[in-house]
Enzyme design. Structure first.
Site, PDB file in Angstrom:
ATOM      1  N   ASP A  81      -4.960  -3.362  -3.136  1.00 29.02           N
ATOM      2  CA  ASP A  81      -4.834  -1.907  -3.136  1.00 29.02           C
ATOM      3  C   ASP A  81      -3.443  -1.462  -3.553  1.00 29.02           C
ATOM      4  O   ASP A  81      -3.281  -0.485  -4.299  1.00 29.02           O
ATOM      5  CB  ASP A  81      -5.226  -1.303  -1.787  1.00 29.02           C
ATOM      6  CG  ASP A  81      -4.470  -1.881  -0.605  1.00 29.02           C
ATOM      7  OD1 ASP A  81      -3.760  -2.895  -0.770  1.00 29.02           O
ATOM      8  OD2 ASP A  81      -4.599  -1.322   0.504  1.00 29.02           O
TER       9      ASP A  81
ATOM     10  N   GLU B   4       0.821  -1.202   0.000  1.00 28.94           N
ATOM     11  CA  GLU B   4       0.000   0.000   0.000  1.00 28.94           C
ATOM     12  C   GLU B   4       0.864   1.264   0.000  1.00 28.94           C
ATOM     13  O   GLU B   4       0.633   2.201  -0.765  1.00 28.94           O
ATOM     14  CB  GLU B   4      -0.895  -0.036   1.231  1.00 28.94           C
ATOM     15  CG  GLU B   4      -1.671   1.201   1.562  1.00 28.94           C
ATOM     16  CD  GLU B   4      -2.302   1.039   2.936  1.00 28.94           C
ATOM     17  OE1 GLU B   4      -1.676   1.487   3.927  1.00 28.94           O
ATOM     18  OE2 GLU B   4      -3.378   0.443   3.026  1.00 28.94           O
TER      19      GLU B   4
END
Length: 408
Positions: free
Chosen positions: A135, A74
């Protein structure tokens, strides 16, 4: 930095306009740009590691002291997006981007070579299964598209730097995301390339990034990305209508996505008992929805972001200091106040409150005042060097609010 390409869309140029009616903080745009640059410089100082601290010569990586491991996917995705957008203001942005990319490419997922192993320890070793987090891959692919638009390909070669075809790398990663991290039936994002069994029916709302899906469609020509975009926006609307009609809040995780009756997690399914609440994942949703609304003009994301902003403005009496770090979907607060990870995304959503039909001067003034209060709150204090997550969310929210974000 000889051999580096000049930025085509330099930070502060405001070269790509937002959708008509988008608000911006009061005051001179250049003043807002200076505040963003101040936070960026501190973010670099606190969280960017290079050389041996990042796994080897020529590498950079975003350090996450508040995560389970020092380097997580991330954060690397955030770093690529941030450095690409800051080009033109930071002469080292291109080299930093390539350094983070070098770290990413050195750590492929065990399940697909074009996805990123989600976690590394302090010695640069893959840990936690060596599989991916959706993500991170979404932002890494998006950052590569930004880099291609910003610098083009083949400009990384000098000294210790390689040459990268950013577009080719982006397309390979986008295709891998579609293959491994998008459910083939529902077209909803999965948690990672490891999702199977009961986790195959779970999706994380903070991975619902409409502007990324639009960019992936444009880059690849793959019409399945239109299906991905529509599936996420449709489900977001259904969840708001059925589970949060008064607030518009989305939960961290949605379960039963393949059953035809998706619903907020009924407790802990992955991370905490708050998996079905507006918690530390979903706090990014107003930013993700608002960023798409102001760059695409899509009525669906604009309505979603505007609803979130108006609920937050009413719930706090227009005082950003009253935004709490956690809510039930009915708006009941349970978290502590004052985390930038929670209040900064609402500033992005607040951009959408301009230009409403039939909107009187009083309502327009309240909307502008809310945005200005949020902006002041975002700028009021430097990032906490122990909180990489909040710092990354706040800086990217500031980039959008200052009209310095764009879609490749």
């Amino acid at each position: 930095m000889t051999g580096r390409a000049e930025a085509r869309i330099p930070f502060g140029a405001h070269a790509i306009p937002y959708a008509p009616g988008t608000l911006r903080p009061s005051g001179a745009p250049a003043a807002a740009d200076r505040r963003v640059l101040e936070h960026y410089r501190r973010w670099k100082a606190y969280f960017l590691r290079s050389g041996d601290e990042a796994g080897g010569r020529g590498r950079c990586a975003v350090f996450t002291p508040d995560a389970a491991h020092p380097f997580v996917a991330e954060a690397q995705g955030y770093g690529l997006v941030i450095t690409a957008l800051m080009a033109g203001a930071d002469p080292d942005a291109h080299a930093l981007f390539d350094g983070i990319l070098r770290h990413v490419l050195a750590h492929p997922s065990a399940n697909h070579p074009d996805l990123h192993a989600a976690q590394q320890d302090a010695d640069g070793r893959d840990v936690g299964g060596r599989d991916s987090a959706t993500d991170g891959d979404l932002d890494i692919a998006y950052g590569l598209l930004l880099a291609d638009r910003q610098w083009g390909g083949g400009h990384g070669g000098h000294g210790d730097h390689d040459e990268y075809d950013y577009e080719a790398l982006a397309v390979r990663r986008i295709d891998a995301v579609m293959e491994c991290e998008v459910h083939p039936t529902t077209r909803l994002t999965k948690l990672g390339d490891w999702s199977s069994g009961r986790y195959d029916e779970v999706s994380r709302t903070s991975d619902w990034m409409p502007d990324h899906f639009r960019a992936f469609r444009a880059a690849t020509g793959d019409p399945r990305w239109d299906e991905v975009l529509d599936a996420h926006l449709s489900l977001a609307g259904e969840l708001r209508a059925r589970h949060a009609p008064a607030t518009g809040l989305l939960p961290d995780f949605v379960v039963d996505t393949t059953s035809g009756e998706p619903r907020p997690a009924p407790g802990q399914v992955l991370e905490s008992p708050h998996d079905g609440d507006y918690h530390w994942n979903a706090c990014r949703d107003p930013w993700r929805l608002g960023a798409d609304a102001v760059t695409s003009g899509d009525a669906r994301t604009r309505a979603a972001a505007r609803g979130l902003s108006r609920w937050a403005r009413a719930a706090t009496g227009g005082d950003p200091a009253r935004i709490r770090s956690g809510y039930r979907l009915d708006g009941t607060a349970y978290g502590d106040p004052d985390s930038p990870a929670f209040f900064a995304p609402f500033a992005v959503a607040a951009l959408t409150e301009g230009g409403g039909e039939g909107e009187g001067d009083e309502e327009a003034g309240a909307a502008q005042g809310w945005l200005d209060a949020l902006w002041a709150r975002m700028c009021a204090s430097p990032p906490d060097p122990a909180r990489a997550y909040a710092a990354g969310v706040r800086l990217q929210s500031m980039l959008v609010v200052s009209h310095n974000s764009w879609v490749p």
